[in-house]
Motif scaffolding. Structure first.
Motif, PDB file in Angstrom:
ATOM      1  N   THR A  57       5.839   1.272 -49.008  1.00  0.00           N
ATOM      2  CA  THR A  57       6.196   0.268 -50.151  1.00  0.00           C
ATOM      3  C   THR A  57       7.705   0.284 -49.910  1.00  0.00           C
ATOM      4  O   THR A  57       8.735  -0.682 -50.107  1.00  0.00           O
ATOM      5  CB  THR A  57       5.870   0.435 -50.833  1.00  0.00           C
ATOM      6  OG1 THR A  57       4.135   0.227 -50.907  1.00  0.00           O
ATOM      7  CG2 THR A  57       6.187  -0.247 -52.707  1.00  0.00           C
ATOM      8  N   ARG A  58       7.416   1.839 -50.706  1.00  0.00           N
ATOM      9  CA  ARG A  58       9.495   2.112 -50.664  1.00  0.00           C
ATOM     10  C   ARG A  58      10.415   2.079 -49.537  1.00  0.00           C
ATOM     11  O   ARG A  58      11.582   1.765 -49.288  1.00  0.00           O
ATOM     12  CB  ARG A  58       9.601   3.865 -51.244  1.00  0.00           C
ATOM     13  CG  ARG A  58       9.629   3.385 -52.612  1.00  0.00           C
ATOM     14  CD  ARG A  58       8.865   5.193 -53.010  1.00  0.00           C
ATOM     15  NE  ARG A  58       7.508   4.821 -52.396  1.00  0.00           N
ATOM     16  CZ  ARG A  58       6.330   4.675 -53.717  1.00  0.00           C
ATOM     17  NH1 ARG A  58       6.665   4.262 -54.315  1.00  0.00           N
ATOM     18  NH2 ARG A  58       5.031   5.005 -53.182  1.00  0.00           N
ATOM     19  N   THR A  59       9.257   2.804 -48.399  1.00  0.00           N
ATOM     20  CA  THR A  59      10.547   2.547 -46.714  1.00  0.00           C
ATOM     21  C   THR A  59      10.700   1.438 -47.115  1.00  0.00           C
ATOM     22  O   THR A  59      11.437   0.925 -46.231  1.00  0.00           O
ATOM     23  CB  THR A  59       9.872   3.730 -45.756  1.00  0.00           C
ATOM     24  OG1 THR A  59       9.911   4.855 -46.525  1.00  0.00           O
ATOM     25  CG2 THR A  59      11.075   4.200 -45.105  1.00  0.00           C
ATOM     26  N   THR A 138      14.975   9.786 -42.687  1.00  0.00           N
ATOM     27  CA  THR A 138      16.180   8.852 -43.738  1.00  0.00           C
ATOM     28  C   THR A 138      15.038   9.424 -45.562  1.00  0.00           C
ATOM     29  O   THR A 138      15.952   9.398 -45.845  1.00  0.00           O
ATOM     30  CB  THR A 138      15.891   7.449 -43.762  1.00  0.00           C
ATOM     31  OG1 THR A 138      14.158   6.408 -44.278  1.00  0.00           O
ATOM     32  CG2 THR A 138      16.082   6.752 -42.184  1.00  0.00           C
ATOM     33  N   GLN A 139      14.387   9.164 -45.297  1.00  0.00           N
ATOM     34  CA  GLN A 139      13.920   9.714 -46.207  1.00  0.00           C
ATOM     35  C   GLN A 139      14.319  11.453 -47.169  1.00  0.00           C
ATOM     36  O   GLN A 139      14.868  11.819 -48.099  1.00  0.00           O
ATOM     37  CB  GLN A 139      12.388  10.021 -46.294  1.00  0.00           C
ATOM     38  CG  GLN A 139      11.956  10.599 -47.838  1.00  0.00           C
ATOM     39  CD  GLN A 139      12.073  10.082 -48.851  1.00  0.00           C
ATOM     40  OE1 GLN A 139      11.162   8.695 -48.674  1.00  0.00           O
ATOM     41  NE2 GLN A 139      12.307  10.584 -50.363  1.00  0.00           N
ATOM     42  N   ALA A 140      14.326  12.202 -46.164  1.00  0.00           N
ATOM     43  CA  ALA A 140      15.547  13.343 -46.258  1.00  0.00           C
ATOM     44  C   ALA A 140      16.664  13.346 -46.461  1.00  0.00           C
ATOM     45  O   ALA A 140      17.195  13.839 -47.443  1.00  0.00           O
ATOM     46  CB  ALA A 140      15.046  14.478 -45.046  1.00  0.00           C
ATOM     47  N   VAL A 231      -0.452  15.231 -50.932  1.00  0.00           N
ATOM     48  CA  VAL A 231      -2.025  16.387 -49.896  1.00  0.00           C
ATOM     49  C   VAL A 231      -1.756  14.956 -49.088  1.00  0.00           C
ATOM     50  O   VAL A 231      -2.540  13.723 -49.436  1.00  0.00           O
ATOM     51  CB  VAL A 231      -2.909  16.538 -50.300  1.00  0.00           C
ATOM     52  CG1 VAL A 231      -4.729  17.444 -48.998  1.00  0.00           C
ATOM     53  CG2 VAL A 231      -2.481  18.254 -51.158  1.00  0.00           C
ATOM     54  N   GLN A 232      -1.393  14.753 -47.987  1.00  0.00           N
ATOM     55  CA  GLN A 232      -1.596  13.693 -46.654  1.00  0.00           C
ATOM     56  C   GLN A 232      -2.885  13.187 -46.446  1.00  0.00           C
ATOM     57  O   GLN A 232      -3.375  13.889 -45.617  1.00  0.00           O
ATOM     58  CB  GLN A 232      -1.082  14.113 -45.740  1.00  0.00           C
ATOM     59  CG  GLN A 232       0.135  14.020 -46.409  1.00  0.00           C
ATOM     60  CD  GLN A 232       1.472  13.035 -46.508  1.00  0.00           C
ATOM     61  OE1 GLN A 232       2.022  12.172 -45.475  1.00  0.00           O
ATOM     62  NE2 GLN A 232       1.801  12.802 -47.982  1.00  0.00           N
ATOM     63  N   LYS A 233      -4.374  12.727 -47.330  1.00  0.00           N
ATOM     64  CA  LYS A 233      -5.463  12.374 -47.104  1.00  0.00           C
ATOM     65  C   LYS A 233      -5.541  12.224 -45.496  1.00  0.00           C
ATOM     66  O   LYS A 233      -6.217  11.887 -44.688  1.00  0.00           O
ATOM     67  CB  LYS A 233      -5.842  11.438 -48.108  1.00  0.00           C
ATOM     68  CG  LYS A 233      -6.618  10.902 -47.995  1.00  0.00           C
ATOM     69  CD  LYS A 233      -8.080  10.599 -48.341  1.00  0.00           C
ATOM     70  CE  LYS A 233      -9.262   9.792 -48.659  1.00  0.00           C
ATOM     71  NZ  LYS A 233     -10.092   9.151 -50.123  1.00  0.00           N
ATOM     72  N   PRO A 268       8.620  11.705 -52.774  1.00  0.00           N
ATOM     73  CA  PRO A 268       8.630  11.097 -52.067  1.00  0.00           C
ATOM     74  C   PRO A 268       8.237  10.054 -52.434  1.00  0.00           C
ATOM     75  O   PRO A 268       8.670   9.155 -51.744  1.00  0.00           O
ATOM     76  CB  PRO A 268       9.103  11.776 -50.826  1.00  0.00           C
ATOM     77  CG  PRO A 268       7.638  12.686 -51.059  1.00  0.00           C
ATOM     78  CD  PRO A 268       7.668  13.335 -52.472  1.00  0.00           C
ATOM     79  N   LEU A 269       7.475  10.256 -53.301  1.00  0.00           N
ATOM     80  CA  LEU A 269       6.311   8.791 -53.762  1.00  0.00           C
ATOM     81  C   LEU A 269       5.457   8.285 -52.420  1.00  0.00           C
ATOM     82  O   LEU A 269       5.677   8.121 -51.159  1.00  0.00           O
ATOM     83  CB  LEU A 269       6.934   7.817 -54.609  1.00  0.00           C
ATOM     84  CG  LEU A 269       7.156   8.299 -55.736  1.00  0.00           C
ATOM     85  CD1 LEU A 269       8.322   7.195 -56.792  1.00  0.00           C
ATOM     86  CD2 LEU A 269       6.760   9.132 -56.617  1.00  0.00           C
ATOM     87  N   PRO A 270       4.208   7.738 -52.810  1.00  0.00           N
ATOM     88  CA  PRO A 270       3.434   7.621 -53.608  1.00  0.00           C
ATOM     89  C   PRO A 270       2.679   8.920 -54.149  1.00  0.00           C
ATOM     90  O   PRO A 270       2.665   9.916 -53.367  1.00  0.00           O
ATOM     91  CB  PRO A 270       2.853   6.631 -52.962  1.00  0.00           C
ATOM     92  CG  PRO A 270       2.614   7.215 -51.599  1.00  0.00           C
ATOM     93  CD  PRO A 270       3.344   7.613 -51.087  1.00  0.00           C
TER      94      PRO A 270
HETATM   95  C1  NCD Z   1       5.984   9.774 -47.673  1.00  0.00           C
HETATM   96  C2  NCD Z   1       5.818   9.029 -45.800  1.00  0.00           C
HETATM   97  O1  NCD Z   1       5.312   8.025 -45.941  1.00  0.00           O
HETATM   98  O2  NCD Z   1       5.526   9.926 -45.831  1.00  0.00           O
HETATM   99  N1  NCD Z   1       6.161   8.551 -48.260  1.00  0.00           N
HETATM  100  C3  NCD Z   1       7.523   8.216 -47.989  1.00  0.00           C
HETATM  101  O3  NCD Z   1       8.136   6.970 -46.791  1.00  0.00           O
HETATM  102  N2  NCD Z   1       8.872   6.980 -49.540  1.00  0.00           N
HETATM  103  C4  NCD Z   1       5.317  10.645 -47.966  1.00  0.00           C
HETATM  104  C5  NCD Z   1       4.258   9.818 -48.218  1.00  0.00           C
HETATM  105  O4  NCD Z   1       3.546   8.891 -48.134  1.00  0.00           O
HETATM  106  O5  NCD Z   1       3.160  11.352 -49.006  1.00  0.00           O
END
Ligand code: NCD
Length: 310
Positions: A57-59, A138-140, A231-233, A268-270
Motif C-alpha cells: 500500500t504505502r511503498t 528506501t524504507q530504511a 511478524v512476517q506471516k 514501517p506498517l502495516p
Molecule cells: C514492509 C515490507 O513490505 O517489508 N512494509 C512497508 O513497505 N512499509 C513491512 C511489512 O510488510 O511488515
C-alpha cells in the motif's frame, strides 16, 4: 555511493554518511516546497514504472505520489494476475520490456536477490522496494529521515528493534544505515525470529554495541526509540510456527504506562496487533508521520537517481 545519478538502489549497505546527509537535505527541501505548493515540475517528461509482485500500500502509492508531485508520469504493472507474469514471463523479460517504456523502475518481488537480477537486466535505474526477506532500502531511508526529524539527531542513539528480525527486510536495511552512526542497538525478538547471525556478526565487526534480548520493557526503558515490526506471516513455511510466535511482543497503553520515560515509536506498517490502537494518541507514536515522510524521501531519491538534483 556519491552521485546518485543513474544508480540502482538495492541495499542498505550502499550508502555513506555523506549520502544520508544529502538525502536528508533534499527530502527536507521537498517537504518545505510541498508545504508552499502542491506540485513541482522537476521530473516533467520522466516516467516511473512500478512492478509489484507482492502486496503493497504505502511503498507503491508513495512512490507514485512522489513522482506525480514532481510532475512526472507513472505506469504500473498492476497485479501479477493481470500481467504477462501470469503467462509465465520471467522477471528479467518483464524488466527488459518495461525499460522500453520508463526511465526508472521500482520493483518488489518475493525472491531474495530479485532486485539485483532486475537491475542487471536493464541500463535504467532499478529501485528495490523489497526482495523477499532481504532488503528494503528506501524504507530504511525514510526511517532514518523520520528518526532525524523526531529526535533531532542521528548521533549517540539507543534504538530497540522489535519483532520479526529474522524475516523483516526493513530492519535488515535499517541496521546498515544505523551502523554509519554507531547507534547502540537492542534486538528484541522471540528466539525463533532472531536477527540472522551474519548480520549481527557484521555489525559487531563494525564496532557496534548490540544486546539481544526477549525483554521488551528492559530494552525500551534503555532506548530513545522503539522500532516495532510485524511478524512476517508470508515467510513461514510452517504456519503452526507462526501461530506460536505471533502476538508475543505487543505495545499497548498499559505498556506505555509502565515505561520509565517518553520514547518514540516507529513501525514501517502495516501493523497487525503488535501496536494496539490505544497507543496512537501517545505523542511519541510517530508511525503515521513516518508514512508521510516516505513521500519526501522518495521525491528526493527519484530526483537524484534521475539526475535532476545533485
Ligand atoms: C514492509 C515490507 O513490505 O517489508 N512494509 C512497508 O513497505 N512499509 C513491512 C511489512 O510488510 O511488515
Amino acid at each position: 555511493m556519491g552521485n546518485f545519478k543513474g544508480k540502482d538502489i538495492l541495499h542498505g549497505n550502499q550508502f555513506s554518511k555523506k549520502d544520508i546527509d544529502t538525502l536528508i537535505k533534499n527530502a527536507s527541501y521537498f517537504e518545505k516546497e510541498l508545504k508552499k505548493k502542491k506540485s513541482l515540475n522537476l521530473l516533467k517528461g520522466k516516467i516511473l514504472a512500478t512492478l509489484f509482485f507482492e502486496p503493497s500500500t504505502r511503498t507503491r502509492l508513495s512512490f507514485e505520489a512522489a513522482m506525480q508531485r514532481l510532475g512526472g508520469g507513472v505506469i504500473s504493472m498492476g497485479s501479477v494476475e493481470s500481467s504477462s507474469v501470469a503467462k509465465g514471463e520471467t522477471l528479467v523479460d518483464t524488466v527488459r520490456t518495461v525499460s522500453q517504456y520508463a526511465d526508472v523502475i521500482v520493483v518488489r518481488h518475493p525472491r531474495l536477490g530479485s532486485a539485483k537480477e532486475a537491475a542487471d537486466a536493464t541500463p535504467i535505474p532499478v529501485i528495490n522496494a523489497g526482495d523477499g526477506a532481504g532488503q528494503h532500502p528506501t524504507q530504511a531511508l525514510l526511517d532514518i529521515y523520520t528518526i532525524h526529524k523526531e529526535l533531532g539527531s542521528l548521533k549517540n542513539l539507543t534504538i530497540s528493534l522489535v519483532g520479526d528480525l529474522k524475516n523483516g527486510r526493513t530492519v535488515h536495511a535499517l541496521v546498515e544505515l544505523l551502523s554509519l552512526f554507531q547507534s547502540k542497538l537492542y534486538f528484541v525478538s522471540p528466539g525463533l525470529l532472531r536477527m540472522p547471525e551474519e548480520i549481527t556478526a557484521n555489525l559487531k565487526g563494525k564496532g557496534m554495541k548490540i544486546v539481544e534480548t526477549e525483554d521488551m520493557m528492559e530494552a525500551a526503558d534503555a532506548s530513545d526509540l522503539v522500532y516495532m515490526t510485524r511478524v512476517q506471516k508470508e515467510r513461514f513455511s510452517d504456519l503452526s510456527e507462526y501461530e506460536r510466535v505471533k502476538g508475543s511482543l505487543i505495545i499497548d497503553g498499559e505498556f506505555l504506562k509502565r515505561l520509565k520515560k517518553k520514547i518514540t515509536i516507529l513501525h514501517p506498517l502495516p501493523r497487525v496487533d503488535e501496536i494496539r490502537p490505544d497507543v496512537d494518541p501517545y505523542p511519541g507514536a510517530a508511525y503515521f508521520r513516518q508514512v508521510r515522510n516516505g513521500v519526501f524521501v522518495r521525491m528526493a531519491l527519484l530526483a537524484m537517481v534521475l539526475g535532476r538534483i545533485p
